[in-house]
Design a protein around this motif. Structure first.
Motif, mmCIF file in Angstrom:
data_model
loop_
_atom_site.group_PDB
_atom_site.id
_atom_site.type_symbol
_atom_site.label_atom_id
_atom_site.label_comp_id
_atom_site.label_asym_id
_atom_site.label_seq_id
_atom_site.Cartn_x
_atom_site.Cartn_y
_atom_site.Cartn_z
ATOM 1 N N ARG A 154 0.844 -1.191 0.000
ATOM 2 C CA ARG A 154 0.000 0.000 0.000
ATOM 3 C C ARG A 154 0.883 1.246 0.000
ATOM 4 N NH1 ARG A 154 -4.981 -1.453 4.193
ATOM 5 N NH2 ARG A 154 -5.848 -3.169 2.955
ATOM 6 N N PRO A 155 0.838 2.029 -1.070
ATOM 7 C CA PRO A 155 1.838 3.091 -1.259
ATOM 8 C C PRO A 155 1.773 4.233 -0.261
ATOM 9 C CG PRO A 155 0.132 3.190 -2.961
ATOM 10 C CD PRO A 155 -0.074 1.903 -2.230
ATOM 11 N N TRP A 156 0.660 4.446 0.430
ATOM 12 C CA TRP A 156 0.560 5.578 1.352
ATOM 13 C C TRP A 156 0.571 5.143 2.813
ATOM 14 C CZ3 TRP A 156 1.749 10.086 -0.419
ATOM 15 C CH2 TRP A 156 1.478 10.414 -1.740
ATOM 16 N N GLU A 157 1.011 3.911 3.071
ATOM 17 C CA GLU A 157 1.020 3.421 4.448
ATOM 18 C C GLU A 157 2.427 3.029 4.877
ATOM 19 O OE1 GLU A 157 -1.869 0.417 5.285
ATOM 20 O OE2 GLU A 157 -3.516 1.543 4.354
ATOM 21 N N LEU A 158 2.687 3.191 6.164
ATOM 22 C CA LEU A 158 3.916 2.700 6.767
ATOM 23 C C LEU A 158 3.637 2.322 8.211
ATOM 24 C CD1 LEU A 158 5.068 5.129 8.761
ATOM 25 C CD2 LEU A 158 6.045 6.005 6.667
ATOM 26 N N VAL A 159 4.618 1.663 8.844
ATOM 27 C CA VAL A 159 4.485 1.238 10.234
ATOM 28 C C VAL A 159 5.726 1.672 10.993
ATOM 29 C CG1 VAL A 159 5.399 -1.070 9.728
ATOM 30 C CG2 VAL A 159 4.011 -0.719 11.776
ATOM 31 N N THR A 160 5.529 2.148 12.219
ATOM 32 C CA THR A 160 6.639 2.542 13.076
ATOM 33 C C THR A 160 6.592 1.738 14.373
ATOM 34 O OG1 THR A 160 5.325 4.342 14.060
ATOM 35 C CG2 THR A 160 6.721 4.897 12.167
ATOM 36 N N GLY A 161 7.743 1.635 15.031
ATOM 37 C CA GLY A 161 7.830 0.964 16.320
ATOM 38 C C GLY A 161 8.743 1.737 17.244
ATOM 39 N N GLY A 162 8.487 1.632 18.549
ATOM 40 C CA GLY A 162 9.269 2.444 19.468
ATOM 41 C C GLY A 162 9.572 1.793 20.792
ATOM 42 N N LEU A 163 10.340 2.510 21.604
ATOM 43 C CA LEU A 163 10.682 2.033 22.943
ATOM 44 C C LEU A 163 9.582 2.344 23.954
ATOM 45 C CD1 LEU A 163 14.525 2.659 23.181
ATOM 46 C CD2 LEU A 163 13.228 0.850 22.039
ATOM 47 N N ASP A 164 8.414 2.730 23.464
ATOM 48 C CA ASP A 164 7.203 2.759 24.279
ATOM 49 C C ASP A 164 6.421 1.460 24.123
ATOM 50 O OD1 ASP A 164 6.433 3.109 21.669
ATOM 51 O OD2 ASP A 164 5.365 4.991 21.991
ATOM 52 N N SER A 165 7.048 0.466 23.471
ATOM 53 C CA SER A 165 6.457 -0.857 23.216
ATOM 54 C C SER A 165 5.256 -0.800 22.280
ATOM 55 C CB SER A 165 6.045 -1.539 24.538
ATOM 56 O OG SER A 165 7.143 -1.695 25.398
ATOM 57 N N LYS A 166 5.190 0.238 21.453
ATOM 58 C CA LYS A 166 4.043 0.384 20.562
ATOM 59 C C LYS A 166 4.447 0.250 19.097
ATOM 60 C CE LYS A 166 1.235 3.322 23.571
ATOM 61 N NZ LYS A 166 0.604 4.659 23.728
ATOM 62 N N MET A 167 3.506 -0.316 18.304
ATOM 63 C CA MET A 167 3.560 -0.285 16.856
ATOM 64 C C MET A 167 2.397 0.571 16.372
ATOM 65 S SD MET A 167 4.566 -3.799 14.960
ATOM 66 C CE MET A 167 3.122 -4.658 15.513
ATOM 67 N N ILE A 168 2.676 1.432 15.414
ATOM 68 C CA ILE A 168 1.631 2.289 14.863
ATOM 69 C C ILE A 168 1.653 2.168 13.347
ATOM 70 C CG2 ILE A 168 0.716 4.635 14.681
ATOM 71 C CD1 ILE A 168 2.170 5.322 17.264
ATOM 72 N N LYS A 169 0.486 1.926 12.763
ATOM 73 C CA LYS A 169 0.332 1.931 11.306
ATOM 74 C C LYS A 169 -0.252 3.279 10.901
ATOM 75 C CE LYS A 169 -2.885 -0.486 9.117
ATOM 76 N NZ LYS A 169 -3.629 -1.553 8.414
ATOM 77 N N TRP A 170 0.342 3.891 9.862
ATOM 78 C CA TRP A 170 0.002 5.244 9.468
ATOM 79 C C TRP A 170 -0.459 5.323 8.017
ATOM 80 C CZ3 TRP A 170 0.829 9.247 13.046
ATOM 81 C CH2 TRP A 170 1.669 8.955 14.126
ATOM 82 N N ASP A 171 -1.371 6.237 7.757
ATOM 83 C CA ASP A 171 -1.556 6.802 6.426
ATOM 84 C C ASP A 171 -0.702 8.065 6.424
ATOM 85 O OD1 ASP A 171 -2.339 8.387 4.268
ATOM 86 O OD2 ASP A 171 -4.420 7.742 4.359
ATOM 87 N N PHE A 172 0.510 7.985 5.846
ATOM 88 C CA PHE A 172 1.424 9.122 5.976
ATOM 89 C C PHE A 172 1.065 10.261 5.027
ATOM 90 C CE2 PHE A 172 3.638 6.515 2.785
ATOM 91 C CZ PHE A 172 4.073 7.447 1.858
ATOM 92 N N ASN A 173 0.195 10.012 4.060
ATOM 93 C CA ASN A 173 -0.279 11.098 3.214
ATOM 94 C C ASN A 173 -1.136 12.069 4.029
ATOM 95 O OD1 ASN A 173 -0.836 12.580 0.837
ATOM 96 N ND2 ASN A 173 -2.734 11.446 0.525
ATOM 97 N N ARG A 174 -2.002 11.522 4.876
ATOM 98 C CA ARG A 174 -2.871 12.351 5.716
ATOM 99 C C ARG A 174 -2.286 12.585 7.104
ATOM 100 N NH1 ARG A 174 -8.536 9.602 5.866
ATOM 101 N NH2 ARG A 174 -7.283 7.695 5.992
ATOM 102 N N GLY A 175 -1.191 11.901 7.424
ATOM 103 C CA GLY A 175 -0.625 12.019 8.764
ATOM 104 C C GLY A 175 -1.524 11.425 9.821
#
Length: 333
Positions: A154-175
């Motif tokens: 999916r060209p407008w999506e990405l996933v991030t992970g952090g040291l807050d133990s969370k994964m977040i999936k984003w529509d980075f076009n809309r933020g």
């Protein structure tokens, strides 16, 4: 096992080129503030060395997937782009300082139109590579954002992970956040080691694979587990359901006894079934994640910092660790 020489201290990251003309190419970044370039068909010595990072460590490097002569490297809060054809004496062709804090990982989408940079402030900056400008700032983590990957399909999506133990999936076009998952709520506490389930690394399949196997993300967890999630989880009101766990690979299956520091889908497996994890326990595990089965365990003797793979029957697993050498393994395909 081969040892590649070029760095003077710990190697933090590495990336292998893909494609017919550059398949033997490899770049690495180190604590010594240097990027080294290797040709795996020849000498074990670096063919080129770059040191224009003001002595700062280089925690992430990646190729431009459309033009493998272009390499991106992170040092401090800056992103550097340079052209391998110009040689070690050449200067950077572009430098972008758009992040508020030190960058942990860079990722470029498959069309090479956007670059994502996750940093210590918890943010991820999206750089428009065509227009050389900041496209979007993603804010969602309450601690260090350690990892970022573009959705493979999916060209407008990405996933991030952090040291807050969370994964977040984003529509980075809309933020916009599409899904958020707290791994502290889904980890099996009875199997955990004492570390929290921080997200140390994320990986998506390096090849374009259709269907369910092509839309997965692997997660390296601080509690010793390696998970694989479907990025297109069932659409429900619960925002965590946009990330559906397919399997959890932990100590019960022969997994790591310390935090998992890195994870990768093997590019030498076209099916997308092979996941490789490396840990602070100095071991490397090769899994068939679809069967939740450990296929091979390697005693690496060093804490693993990063791994990359090649679509090859030999010299196909490269490991960066706390030494000044890259280790190259030939893993049975």
């Amino acid at each position: 096992m081969r040892r590649l020489k070029g760095h003077s201290s710990s190697i933090l990251c590495c990336a292998a080129a893909s494609g017919d003309g550059s398949a033997a190419g490899l770049v690495s970044g180190g604590e010594d503030g240097r990027v080294c370039v290797f040709d795996l068909r020849g000498s074990n010595e670096a063919s080129q060395k770059y040191s224009f990072f003001d002595g700062l460590p280089v925690p992430s490097v990646c190729y431009n997937p459309v033009d493998m002569n272009l390499v991106y490297a992170a040092a401090g809060s800056s992103i550097y782009c340079f052209d391998l054809r110009l040689g070690s004496s050449a200067d950077v062709i572009a430098k972008h300082t758009i992040n508020a804090d030190d960058i942990n990982q860079l990722a470029v989408n498959r069309k090479a139109t956007f670059l994502a940079a996750s940093d210590d402030s918890g943010e991820t900056k999206i750089l428009d590579l065509k227009n050389n400008r900041t496209f979007k700032t993603l804010r969602g983590h309450t601690n260090i954002c350690s990892a970022v990957q573009f959705h493979p399909l999916r060209p407008w999506e990405l996933v991030t992970g952090g040291l807050d133990s969370k994964m977040i999936k984003w529509d980075f076009n809309r933020g916009k956040q599409l899904a958020a998952l707290d791994l502290g709520c889904v980890s099996d506490a009875s199997k955990q080691i004492f570390n929290p389930p921080f997200v140390h690394a994320l990986a998506c399949p390096q090849r374009e694979i259709s269907g369910e196997l092509g839309r997965t993300v692997a997660v390296a967890r601080g509690d010793g587990g390696t998970d694989v999630y479907d990025l297109n989880g069932p659409a429900k009101r619960d925002p965590s359901q946009g990330l559906a766990r397919k399997c959890s690979l932990d100590v019960d299956q022969g997994g790591h006894t310390a935090p998992v520091s890195h994870v990768n889908f093997a590019s030498f497996d076209e099916s997308g079934r092979t996941v490789i994890s490396g840990g602070n326990d100095s071991s490397i595990k090769i899994w068939d994640w679809t069967a939740c089965e450990l296929k091979l365990s390697l005693n690496h003797n060093r804490k693993v910092n990063w791994m990359t793979t090649r679509a090859s029957s030999s010299d196909n697993l490269i490991v960066a660790d706390t030494s000044k050498f890259l280790r190259v393994y030939s893993v049975p395909v």
